[in-house]
Motif scaffolding. Structure first.
Motif, PDB file in Angstrom:
ATOM      1  N   PRO A 256      11.937   1.241   5.855  1.00  0.00           N
ATOM      2  CA  PRO A 256      12.355  -0.066   6.382  1.00  0.00           C
ATOM      3  C   PRO A 256      11.463  -0.557   7.534  1.00  0.00           C
ATOM      4  O   PRO A 256      11.120  -1.742   7.609  1.00  0.00           O
ATOM      5  N   LYS A 257      11.073   0.352   8.412  1.00  0.00           N
ATOM      6  CA  LYS A 257      10.215  -0.027   9.534  1.00  0.00           C
ATOM      7  C   LYS A 257       8.859  -0.508   9.026  1.00  0.00           C
ATOM      8  O   LYS A 257       8.338  -1.522   9.485  1.00  0.00           O
ATOM      9  N   PHE A 258       8.286   0.237   8.070  1.00  0.00           N
ATOM     10  CA  PHE A 258       6.985  -0.137   7.531  1.00  0.00           C
ATOM     11  C   PHE A 258       7.045  -1.511   6.863  1.00  0.00           C
ATOM     12  O   PHE A 258       6.222  -2.383   7.143  1.00  0.00           O
ATOM     13  N   PHE A 259       8.038  -1.714   5.985  1.00  0.00           N
ATOM     14  CA  PHE A 259       8.129  -2.986   5.277  1.00  0.00           C
ATOM     15  C   PHE A 259       8.429  -4.141   6.226  1.00  0.00           C
ATOM     16  O   PHE A 259       7.945  -5.259   6.033  1.00  0.00           O
ATOM     17  N   SER A 260       9.189  -3.885   7.258  1.00  0.00           N
ATOM     18  CA  SER A 260       9.470  -4.918   8.256  1.00  0.00           C
ATOM     19  C   SER A 260       8.181  -5.354   8.955  1.00  0.00           C
ATOM     20  O   SER A 260       7.936  -6.550   9.151  1.00  0.00           O
ATOM     21  N   LEU A 261       7.349  -4.391   9.322  1.00  0.00           N
ATOM     22  CA  LEU A 261       6.068  -4.715   9.955  1.00  0.00           C
ATOM     23  C   LEU A 261       5.172  -5.515   9.019  1.00  0.00           C
ATOM     24  O   LEU A 261       4.562  -6.512   9.428  1.00  0.00           O
ATOM     25  N   VAL A 262       5.096  -5.084   7.770  1.00  0.00           N
ATOM     26  CA  VAL A 262       4.210  -5.748   6.811  1.00  0.00           C
ATOM     27  C   VAL A 262       4.728  -7.145   6.480  1.00  0.00           C
ATOM     28  O   VAL A 262       3.978  -8.125   6.526  1.00  0.00           O
ATOM     29  N   GLU A 263       6.016  -7.235   6.152  1.00  0.00           N
ATOM     30  CA  GLU A 263       6.582  -8.539   5.785  1.00  0.00           C
ATOM     31  C   GLU A 263       6.568  -9.515   6.956  1.00  0.00           C
ATOM     32  O   GLU A 263       6.399 -10.723   6.764  1.00  0.00           O
ATOM     33  N   GLY A 264       6.711  -9.013   8.166  1.00  0.00           N
ATOM     34  CA  GLY A 264       6.660  -9.867   9.348  1.00  0.00           C
ATOM     35  C   GLY A 264       5.251 -10.112   9.851  1.00  0.00           C
ATOM     36  O   GLY A 264       5.055 -10.716  10.907  1.00  0.00           O
ATOM     37  N   ARG A 265       4.276  -9.618   9.098  1.00  0.00           N
ATOM     38  CA  ARG A 265       2.854  -9.741   9.454  1.00  0.00           C
ATOM     39  C   ARG A 265       2.580  -9.227  10.876  1.00  0.00           C
ATOM     40  O   ARG A 265       1.781  -9.776  11.611  1.00  0.00           O
TER      41      ARG A 265
ATOM     42  N   GLU B 270      -1.969   3.059  16.780  1.00  0.00           N
ATOM     43  CA  GLU B 270      -1.909   4.396  16.168  1.00  0.00           C
ATOM     44  C   GLU B 270      -0.592   4.626  15.442  1.00  0.00           C
ATOM     45  O   GLU B 270      -0.577   5.174  14.342  1.00  0.00           O
ATOM     46  N   ASP B 271       0.523   4.202  16.014  1.00  0.00           N
ATOM     47  CA  ASP B 271       1.818   4.438  15.356  1.00  0.00           C
ATOM     48  C   ASP B 271       1.932   3.659  14.052  1.00  0.00           C
ATOM     49  O   ASP B 271       2.564   4.113  13.100  1.00  0.00           O
ATOM     50  N   HIS B 272       1.269   2.499  13.946  1.00  0.00           N
ATOM     51  CA  HIS B 272       1.264   1.746  12.698  1.00  0.00           C
ATOM     52  C   HIS B 272       0.414   2.467  11.647  1.00  0.00           C
ATOM     53  O   HIS B 272       0.801   2.556  10.473  1.00  0.00           O
ATOM     54  N   ARG B 273      -0.740   3.001  12.075  1.00  0.00           N
ATOM     55  CA  ARG B 273      -1.587   3.755  11.142  1.00  0.00           C
ATOM     56  C   ARG B 273      -0.875   5.029  10.674  1.00  0.00           C
ATOM     57  O   ARG B 273      -0.959   5.408   9.508  1.00  0.00           O
ATOM     58  N   GLU B 274      -0.152   5.657  11.588  1.00  0.00           N
ATOM     59  CA  GLU B 274       0.607   6.865  11.235  1.00  0.00           C
ATOM     60  C   GLU B 274       1.703   6.526  10.220  1.00  0.00           C
ATOM     61  O   GLU B 274       1.946   7.281   9.280  1.00  0.00           O
ATOM     62  N   LEU B 275       2.329   5.384  10.401  1.00  0.00           N
ATOM     63  CA  LEU B 275       3.364   4.931   9.468  1.00  0.00           C
ATOM     64  C   LEU B 275       2.759   4.672   8.080  1.00  0.00           C
ATOM     65  O   LEU B 275       3.314   5.097   7.064  1.00  0.00           O
ATOM     66  N   LEU B 276       1.615   4.011   8.034  1.00  0.00           N
ATOM     67  CA  LEU B 276       0.932   3.779   6.757  1.00  0.00           C
ATOM     68  C   LEU B 276       0.544   5.100   6.112  1.00  0.00           C
ATOM     69  O   LEU B 276       0.724   5.294   4.905  1.00  0.00           O
ATOM     70  N   ARG B 277       0.027   6.026   6.906  1.00  0.00           N
ATOM     71  CA  ARG B 277      -0.353   7.346   6.385  1.00  0.00           C
ATOM     72  C   ARG B 277       0.856   8.017   5.740  1.00  0.00           C
ATOM     73  O   ARG B 277       0.757   8.626   4.671  1.00  0.00           O
ATOM     74  N   SER B 278       2.010   7.892   6.362  1.00  0.00           N
ATOM     75  CA  SER B 278       3.233   8.472   5.804  1.00  0.00           C
ATOM     76  C   SER B 278       3.567   7.863   4.451  1.00  0.00           C
ATOM     77  O   SER B 278       3.926   8.568   3.507  1.00  0.00           O
ATOM     78  N   MET B 279       3.455   6.551   4.347  1.00  0.00           N
ATOM     79  CA  MET B 279       3.739   5.873   3.076  1.00  0.00           C
ATOM     80  C   MET B 279       2.757   6.325   2.003  1.00  0.00           C
ATOM     81  O   MET B 279       3.145   6.587   0.856  1.00  0.00           O
ATOM     82  N   LEU B 280       1.484   6.440   2.374  1.00  0.00           N
ATOM     83  CA  LEU B 280       0.459   6.854   1.410  1.00  0.00           C
ATOM     84  C   LEU B 280       0.645   8.310   0.978  1.00  0.00           C
ATOM     85  O   LEU B 280       0.406   8.648  -0.191  1.00  0.00           O
ATOM     86  N   MET B 281       1.061   9.168   1.890  1.00  0.00           N
ATOM     87  CA  MET B 281       1.305  10.572   1.528  1.00  0.00           C
ATOM     88  C   MET B 281       2.438  10.678   0.523  1.00  0.00           C
ATOM     89  O   MET B 281       2.356  11.449  -0.440  1.00  0.00           O
ATOM     90  N   THR B 282       3.501   9.913   0.735  1.00  0.00           N
ATOM     91  CA  THR B 282       4.616   9.942  -0.211  1.00  0.00           C
ATOM     92  C   THR B 282       4.172   9.414  -1.570  1.00  0.00           C
ATOM     93  O   THR B 282       4.473  10.014  -2.609  1.00  0.00           O
ATOM     94  N   ALA B 283       3.427   8.303  -1.566  1.00  0.00           N
ATOM     95  CA  ALA B 283       2.937   7.740  -2.831  1.00  0.00           C
ATOM     96  C   ALA B 283       2.046   8.741  -3.566  1.00  0.00           C
ATOM     97  O   ALA B 283       2.185   8.937  -4.779  1.00  0.00           O
ATOM     98  N   SER B 284       1.173   9.409  -2.836  1.00  0.00           N
ATOM     99  CA  SER B 284       0.282  10.403  -3.447  1.00  0.00           C
ATOM    100  C   SER B 284       1.055  11.585  -3.989  1.00  0.00           C
ATOM    101  O   SER B 284       0.761  12.090  -5.080  1.00  0.00           O
ATOM    102  N   ASP B 285       2.041  12.022  -3.239  1.00  0.00           N
ATOM    103  CA  ASP B 285       2.856  13.167  -3.649  1.00  0.00           C
ATOM    104  C   ASP B 285       3.605  12.861  -4.946  1.00  0.00           C
ATOM    105  O   ASP B 285       3.621  13.661  -5.874  1.00  0.00           O
TER     106      ASP B 285
END
Length: 127
Positions: free
Chosen positions: A53-62, A69-84
């Protein structure tokens, strides 16, 4: 399970011959280990559902910013889950094609090591 995977990675990296980070400074090594741990723990689906929810809120709210760094870490988390998920949801024929060469390399290297142990050479470069 993810904590086990991280602990296993640390154990492997503790071996002098396998520590690909051995030339890093203590500070850099600590930073790399932090990213490694975060990335491995991010593959836990409960973490994904907590962070999504935090990631999508940031993206949808531009409001997402590469500079934070915390935004990049959040993206990394999303990408790790997608890769997994992608890695474990391939059709069997695709998974078999991907795994087969790795299996041969890993087990072939193990057999070569066992052969060398049974037949030591007289010099560093061969018999």
């Amino acid at each position: 399970m993810e904590h086990h995977h991280f602990n296993h990675a640390v154990m492997i990296l503790s071996s002098e011959s396998l520590n690909i980070f051995s030339s890093l400074s203590a500070e850099s090594f600590s930073a790399v280990m932090k990213v490694l741990k975060h990335s491995i723990l991010a593959t836990d689906l409960s973490t994904y559902f907590e962070l999504r929810p935090k990631f999508f809120s940031l993206v949808e709210g531009r409001q997402y910013s590469w500079e934070q760094e915390d935004h990049r870490e959040l993206l990394r988390s999303m990408l790790m889950t997608a890769s997994d998920i992608a890695a474990s949801s391939k059709p069997w024929p695709v998974q078999e094609r991907v795994a087969s060469p790795r299996h041969s390399r890993v087990h072939g290297a193990g057999r070569q090591g066992a052969d060398r142990a049974q037949h030591p050479t007289s010099g560093a470069h061969g018999p």
